[in-house]
Design a protein around this motif. Structure first.
Motif, short mmCIF file in Angstrom:
data_model
loop_
_atom_site.label_atom_id
_atom_site.label_comp_id
_atom_site.label_asym_id
_atom_site.label_seq_id
_atom_site.Cartn_x
_atom_site.Cartn_y
_atom_site.Cartn_z
N VAL A 1 70.92 59.31 36.96
CA VAL A 1 70.91 58.16 38.13
C VAL A 1 69.43 58.60 38.70
N LEU A 2 68.75 57.62 38.86
CA LEU A 2 67.37 57.74 39.63
C LEU A 2 67.39 57.59 41.12
N GLU A 3 67.64 58.84 41.90
CA GLU A 3 67.85 58.82 42.88
C GLU A 3 66.73 58.82 44.14
N ALA B 1 65.09 53.28 29.91
CA ALA B 1 64.86 53.37 31.51
C ALA B 1 65.09 52.11 32.45
N TYR B 2 65.28 52.68 33.59
CA TYR B 2 65.60 51.44 34.44
C TYR B 2 64.32 50.65 34.61
N MET C 1 68.79 55.66 31.86
CA MET C 1 68.43 56.05 33.30
C MET C 1 69.14 54.73 34.23
N ARG C 2 70.09 55.02 35.14
CA ARG C 2 70.53 54.26 35.91
C ARG C 2 69.63 54.11 37.23
N VAL D 1 60.99 56.11 45.34
CA VAL D 1 59.44 55.93 45.32
C VAL D 1 59.22 55.07 44.10
N SER D 2 58.12 54.74 44.37
CA SER D 2 57.39 53.63 43.22
C SER D 2 56.43 54.38 42.41
N THR D 3 56.60 55.45 41.88
CA THR D 3 55.57 56.18 41.33
C THR D 3 56.17 56.85 40.08
N PRO D 4 55.32 57.24 38.87
CA PRO D 4 56.24 57.87 37.60
C PRO D 4 56.98 59.08 37.97
N GLU D 5 57.07 59.57 39.17
CA GLU D 5 57.78 60.78 39.50
C GLU D 5 59.27 60.30 39.62
N LEU D 6 59.75 58.95 39.61
CA LEU D 6 60.98 58.49 39.52
C LEU D 6 61.62 58.85 38.14
N GLY D 7 61.02 58.92 37.15
CA GLY D 7 61.59 59.26 35.81
C GLY D 7 61.51 60.45 35.32
#
Length: 359
Positions: free
Chosen positions: A230-232, A260-261, A196-197, A235-241
């Motif tokens: 790529v993590l587009e 993970a990033y 995960m970039r 946000v700063s929540t688990p939804e990120l991954g």
């Protein structure tokens, strides 16, 4: 019978709670305003004042709720005793742990800080420093924020990677971090690793990715494009991954581990894996990054690369204050060493795992 006034005081003393100036406090105590100022500001030379006099000053100040004028002290010393701190989001676990270190040092040094969250919007990253300078801050700490140009005040950037005149970058040794994470998975037996970039809006993203690719090449680990996302989301929540992991699973590619990033993305990835009937770590191992406060208490507890976030904040604050005071010069980059923390989310790959288990 009227209450007798304290010895040496003015009978017409102010009443408790009444606004009081340094001059009226001096009249009440029959002391010069200069003497009172020395005591209340704990200024150099205060030791020459007898202890009983100092005690009288402090008791009277408490009685009448008198406080030294911040603005007068600022004008006298030409300092505001405040700094500006810019963060992506106030609820971001990474930023809050760094800020705790910044705050600890500033409190010890008698400084105050003003915080602004820019939500990674370029216009706010440019505008907020100007607004804070209008409020007379003496310097800046930027946390996980991409700084494009030099500012007119001393500046320290936590997780900064750009060489900018007048800026000190406090950064994790990303090469060492990449080695710790990938060698851990490699030694467990993982060869099919998903990556995960981080998005380009995150200040560590490019440097961390380049270091991971260099270490993967050294270890002869194939970095297949179909196993990379790529993590587009900003946000700063688990939804990120969560979404990117669903995307990886939907591609139908085989992998036994995920790097993970950061920890927030790892936690979201674990939830997506579980939703598809995959167990962590029995079916898929997951490695995070940062060691946020919740990493050890997640189920399973998260194997991760620890950034000493509190320490990084404290180092940044100390460097900034030393630069403000002209006490020292610093290189462009101050490296911080990472640590691998092995917990429950990684184990050797399971040769009997049902690769077609998707739901």
């Amino acid at each position: 019978m009227p209450k007798k006034a304290p010895s040496g005081s003015n009978p017409r003393s102010p009443q408790p709670g009444q606004p009081i100036s340094l001059k009226t406090l001096g009249e009440y105590l029959n002391l010069s305003p200069a003497t009172i100022s020395l005591v209340l500001n704990n200024a150099p030379g205060v030791r020459s004042i007898p202890q009983d006099t100092r005690d009288r000053v402090m008791e009277a100040a408490a009685k009448f709720d008198y406080r030294p004028s911040f603005y007068a002290r600022s004008l006298r010393k030409r300092q505001s005793f405040s700094i500006g701190v810019l963060v992506p989001e106030l609820n971001d676990s990474y930023a809050t742990q760094v800020m705790a270190g910044v705050e600890e040092v500033l409190m010890e040094e008698g400084y105050f800080y003003l915080t602004a969250s820019h939500r990674r919007k370029p216009d706010l990253i440019q505008e907020y420093p100007r607004l804070l300078m209008d409020r007379s801050v003496e310097g800046f700490v930027f946390i996980d924020t991409v700084l494009e140009e030099a500012l007119s005040l001393p500046t320290v950037v936590v997780a900064g990677h750009r060489k900018i005149e007048g800026v000190t970058n406090v950064v994790l040794d990303q090469k060492r971090a990449a080695e710790l994470a990938l060698r851990h998975l490699y030694q467990l037996g993982h060869r099919k690793i998903a990556f995960m970039r981080g998005g380009s809006h995150s200040s560590d993203a490019d440097d961390r990715w380049n270091c991971l690719m260099a270490v993967a090449k050294d270890l002869k680990i194939e970095v297949a494009p179909e196993r990379c996302v790529v993590l587009e989301l900003r946000v700063s929540t688990p939804e990120l991954g969560f979404g990117p992991m669903n995307e990886l699973i939907a591609r139908g590619v085989d992998f036994t581990a995920v790097l993970a990033y950061n920890d927030i993305a790892a936690i979201g990835a674990i939830r997506a894996l579980m939703n598809h009937g995959l167990r962590v770590p029995e079916d898929i191992s997951v490695v995070g990054f940062d060691d946020i406060q919740g990493a050890a208490f997640h189920n399973p507890s998260l194997t991760t690369i620890r950034q000493p976030l509190n320490q990084m904040g404290a180092v940044a604050a100390r460097i900034l204050l030393q630069r403000i005071r002209g006490q020292a010069t610093f290189p462009d980059i101050v490296p911080i060493h990472p640590e691998l923390v092995i917990r429950e989310s990684t184990c050797p790959p399971n040769p009997k795992r049902n690769r077609n288990k998707r739901s």
